[in-house]
Each structure stands twice: as structure tokens, then as C-alpha cells.
Write a protein that holds these residues in place. Structure first.
Motif, PDB file in Angstrom:
ATOM      1  N   GLY A   1     -63.550 -18.398 126.800  1.00  0.00           N
ATOM      2  CA  GLY A   1     -64.136 -17.395 125.916  1.00  0.00           C
ATOM      3  C   GLY A   1     -63.505 -16.022 125.976  1.00  0.00           C
ATOM      4  N   LYS A   2     -62.517 -15.816 126.849  1.00  0.00           N
ATOM      5  CA  LYS A   2     -61.862 -14.515 126.967  1.00  0.00           C
ATOM      6  C   LYS A   2     -60.465 -14.565 126.361  1.00  0.00           C
ATOM      7  N   ASP A   3     -60.104 -13.497 125.655  1.00  0.00           N
ATOM      8  CA  ASP A   3     -58.768 -13.422 125.063  1.00  0.00           C
ATOM      9  C   ASP A   3     -57.719 -13.342 126.157  1.00  0.00           C
ATOM     10  N   ILE A   4     -56.617 -14.077 125.952  1.00  0.00           N
ATOM     11  CA  ILE A   4     -55.496 -14.016 126.879  1.00  0.00           C
ATOM     12  C   ILE A   4     -54.216 -13.779 126.093  1.00  0.00           C
ATOM     13  N   LYS A   5     -53.187 -13.321 126.776  1.00  0.00           N
ATOM     14  CA  LYS A   5     -51.927 -12.996 126.125  1.00  0.00           C
ATOM     15  C   LYS A   5     -51.132 -14.269 125.864  1.00  0.00           C
ATOM     16  N   ALA A   6     -50.601 -14.378 124.652  1.00  0.00           N
ATOM     17  CA  ALA A   6     -49.792 -15.543 124.279  1.00  0.00           C
ATOM     18  C   ALA A   6     -48.796 -15.131 123.208  1.00  0.00           C
ATOM     19  N   ASP A   7     -47.732 -15.902 123.098  1.00  0.00           N
ATOM     20  CA  ASP A   7     -46.716 -15.645 122.083  1.00  0.00           C
ATOM     21  C   ASP A   7     -46.946 -16.534 120.871  1.00  0.00           C
ATOM     22  N   ALA A   8     -46.655 -15.997 119.695  1.00  0.00           N
ATOM     23  CA  ALA A   8     -46.663 -16.799 118.468  1.00  0.00           C
ATOM     24  C   ALA A   8     -45.358 -17.583 118.413  1.00  0.00           C
ATOM     25  N   LYS A   9     -45.459 -18.865 118.079  1.00  0.00           N
ATOM     26  CA  LYS A   9     -44.273 -19.727 118.018  1.00  0.00           C
ATOM     27  C   LYS A   9     -44.383 -20.672 116.837  1.00  0.00           C
ATOM     28  N   THR A  10     -43.245 -21.103 116.368  1.00  0.00           N
ATOM     29  CA  THR A  10     -43.186 -22.187 115.392  1.00  0.00           C
ATOM     30  C   THR A  10     -42.401 -23.308 116.050  1.00  0.00           C
ATOM     31  N   VAL A  11     -43.110 -24.358 116.444  1.00  0.00           N
ATOM     32  CA  VAL A  11     -42.491 -25.458 117.181  1.00  0.00           C
ATOM     33  C   VAL A  11     -42.760 -26.765 116.442  1.00  0.00           C
ATOM     34  N   LYS A  12     -41.705 -27.430 116.028  1.00  0.00           N
ATOM     35  CA  LYS A  12     -41.869 -28.744 115.397  1.00  0.00           C
ATOM     36  C   LYS A  12     -42.425 -29.724 116.424  1.00  0.00           C
ATOM     37  N   ILE A  13     -43.187 -30.702 115.962  1.00  0.00           N
ATOM     38  CA  ILE A  13     -43.761 -31.677 116.874  1.00  0.00           C
ATOM     39  C   ILE A  13     -42.665 -32.425 117.626  1.00  0.00           C
ATOM     40  N   GLU A  14     -41.522 -32.626 117.005  1.00  0.00           N
ATOM     41  CA  GLU A  14     -40.422 -33.312 117.694  1.00  0.00           C
ATOM     42  C   GLU A  14     -39.946 -32.531 118.912  1.00  0.00           C
ATOM     43  N   ASP A  15     -40.085 -31.194 118.862  1.00  0.00           N
ATOM     44  CA  ASP A  15     -39.591 -30.336 119.942  1.00  0.00           C
ATOM     45  C   ASP A  15     -40.680 -29.909 120.917  1.00  0.00           C
ATOM     46  N   TRP A  16     -41.932 -30.223 120.622  1.00  0.00           N
ATOM     47  CA  TRP A  16     -43.047 -29.762 121.452  1.00  0.00           C
ATOM     48  C   TRP A  16     -43.026 -30.421 122.830  1.00  0.00           C
ATOM     49  N   GLN A  17     -43.303 -29.624 123.844  1.00  0.00           N
ATOM     50  CA  GLN A  17     -43.531 -30.112 125.201  1.00  0.00           C
ATOM     51  C   GLN A  17     -44.880 -29.557 125.645  1.00  0.00           C
ATOM     52  N   ASP A  18     -45.660 -30.344 126.359  1.00  0.00           N
ATOM     53  CA  ASP A  18     -46.978 -29.882 126.799  1.00  0.00           C
ATOM     54  C   ASP A  18     -46.882 -28.624 127.657  1.00  0.00           C
ATOM     55  N   ASP A  19     -45.745 -28.421 128.304  1.00  0.00           N
ATOM     56  CA  ASP A  19     -45.551 -27.208 129.112  1.00  0.00           C
ATOM     57  C   ASP A  19     -45.769 -25.936 128.288  1.00  0.00           C
ATOM     58  N   PHE A  20     -45.432 -25.977 126.984  1.00  0.00           N
ATOM     59  CA  PHE A  20     -45.611 -24.787 126.136  1.00  0.00           C
ATOM     60  C   PHE A  20     -47.076 -24.344 126.148  1.00  0.00           C
ATOM     61  N   GLY A  21     -47.983 -25.304 125.997  1.00  0.00           N
ATOM     62  CA  GLY A  21     -49.403 -24.982 126.011  1.00  0.00           C
ATOM     63  C   GLY A  21     -49.925 -24.728 127.405  1.00  0.00           C
ATOM     64  N   GLN A  22     -49.436 -25.494 128.385  1.00  0.00           N
ATOM     65  CA  GLN A  22     -49.922 -25.356 129.751  1.00  0.00           C
ATOM     66  C   GLN A  22     -49.535 -24.011 130.361  1.00  0.00           C
ATOM     67  N   LYS A  23     -48.411 -23.450 129.946  1.00  0.00           N
ATOM     68  CA  LYS A  23     -48.026 -22.139 130.456  1.00  0.00           C
ATOM     69  C   LYS A  23     -49.023 -21.067 130.002  1.00  0.00           C
ATOM     70  N   ILE A  24     -49.590 -21.245 128.828  1.00  0.00           N
ATOM     71  CA  ILE A  24     -50.596 -20.307 128.332  1.00  0.00           C
ATOM     72  C   ILE A  24     -51.934 -20.578 129.001  1.00  0.00           C
ATOM     73  N   CYS A  25     -52.327 -21.846 129.046  1.00  0.00           N
ATOM     74  CA  CYS A  25     -53.658 -22.191 129.541  1.00  0.00           C
ATOM     75  C   CYS A  25     -53.738 -22.248 131.054  1.00  0.00           C
ATOM     76  N   GLY A  26     -52.620 -22.442 131.735  1.00  0.00           N
ATOM     77  CA  GLY A  26     -52.609 -22.458 133.190  1.00  0.00           C
ATOM     78  C   GLY A  26     -53.494 -23.553 133.755  1.00  0.00           C
ATOM     79  N   ASP A  27     -54.005 -23.317 134.951  1.00  0.00           N
ATOM     80  CA  ASP A  27     -54.810 -24.314 135.637  1.00  0.00           C
ATOM     81  C   ASP A  27     -56.282 -23.930 135.713  1.00  0.00           C
TER      82      ASP A  27
END
Length: 198
Positions: A170-196
Motif C-alpha cells: 500500500g505504500k508508493d515505492i520508486k520504480a522506473d518506467a520501461k517498455t519491455v516486450k514479453i519475449e525480453d521480460w525476465q522476472d528479475d525486472f519485477g523482483q528488483k522493484i518488489c524485493g523480498d
């Protein structure tokens, strides 16, 4: 259901004729969704497909998206993204680890993977795909986690990849806007934002 069955059979006929070496075996299709992804008024198809039995990838499920086009309005492969998500791929697999794909009313696609059956750490991950500039991009990444032994230690995170807007618990966190095709997506992109969850 009949529409889905006809669409899958049409897809397999086209794939077998056009690309015999790349045809998807019917028993590898584990989920499907029909929607108008490119908003041309014609039904399109999205599939989750298990990797070939000899493939040892960590993520054994691919995403394949077909659009109708041309005079004959046949399904044509628009996206081939093998080894993209994790999950159970067979009828004898673990309950609670099944992936799914679904059409949203706005023309987007959701792809969900999960572990809701093994260990204390349970999670669900959802990718939202959108059709932009003739490509399918990851518009959103959502991750929900819970610990069965410590119920208060779970967290949820929602990341709008296209705008960079993200929230965790529920709290805003810092993230970058990206345009990533599904072919190029890696879960690390989201996990780096969401962390553990910390």
C-alpha cells in the motif's frame, strides 16, 4: 468453450502446415484465452505451452500469442516466448502450482503463476500483457507473498511497468518506467522493484 476448441484446432492446423518443425503438440497446451488483443474486431488466441519433455529449463512454460490477419483471417503467430513462467505442466502435477492465462475486458492478457501448496512461502505472480505499437509488452507485474507460519510477514507489490508507478503493501515505492516486450521480460525486472517484502 466451442469457440476455444475451434480456435485451438485452427491454430494447430495453421502451425502444422506453415511451420511443421515448430508445431505445438496439442498435449503441451496447458491453458488458453481468447480475446481481441489488437482491437480489430476479430478473436485472437493466447496459449500457455509446456516445454518439450527433454527441456530442463527452470521456467518450463512458454507464452504464445496469435493474431488474425490478412484476407483469410487465419491465426498467425505474433509472439513466441518459450520458458517464460514457472508452474506445474501436467495432470499429475502438484495442486496449487497451476499457471493460468486469461483475457481482460480491456483487451489485455494476464498470465498467473503460483505456489500455493509446497513449503511455508506461498506466492502468486501475475504479468499483465498489453498490445502496444505492434508488440506485446509487459504492462504490469503483481506479486503477492505469504508465510504460512508467520501470517503477518507476507506482502503484496504492484508495479505498472509502463508508467513506473509501484506500490508495496500500500505504500508508493520508486520504480522506473520501461517498455519491455514479453519475449525480453525476465522476472528479475519485477523482483528488483518488489524485493523480498522488506
Amino acid at each position: 468453450m466451442k469457440l476455444l476448441t475451434y480456435a485451438v484446432f485452427a491454430l494447430l492446423s495453421v502451425a502444422t502446415t506453415a511451420h511443421a518443425g515448430d508445431a505445438i503438440a496439442p498435449d503441451r497446451i496447458i491453458d488458453a484465452a481468447i480475446g481481441d488483443w489488437n482491437k480489430d474486431g476479430k478473436p485472437d488466441l493466447a496459449l500457455l505451452v509446456a516445454s518439450a519433455p527433454d527441456d530442463q529449463a527452470d521456467n518450463p512454460i512458454g507464452i504464445y500469442i496469435y493474431l488474425r490477419g490478412g484476407e483469410h483471417a487465419l491465426l498467425n503467430l505474433a509472439v513466441s516466448a518459450p520458458n517464460k513462467i514457472w508452474g506445474s505442466v501436467g495432470p499429475d502435477g502438484m495442486v496449487g502450482q497451476e499457471p493460468s492465462i486469461a483475457a481482460l475486458p480491456n483487451g489485455s492478457i494476464t498470465v498467473t503463476s503460483q505456489n500455493d501448496s509446497v513449503g511455508r512461502d506461498r506466492w502468486e505472480q501475475t504479468l499483465t500483457l498489453a498490445y502496444r505499437n505492434n508488440s506485446f509488452v509487459v504492462a504490469g507485474y503483481t506479486y503477492v507473498s505469504r508465510d504460512t507460519l508467520e501470517p503477518d510477514s507476507g506482502y503484496n507489490c504492484d508495479y505498472n511497468v509502463l508508467t513506473g508507478k509501484a506500490t508495496k503493501n500500500g505504500k508508493d515505492i520508486k520504480a522506473d518506467a520501461k517498455t519491455v516486450k514479453i519475449e525480453d521480460w525476465q522476472d528479475d525486472f519485477g523482483q528488483k522493484i518488489c524485493g523480498d517484502g522488506q
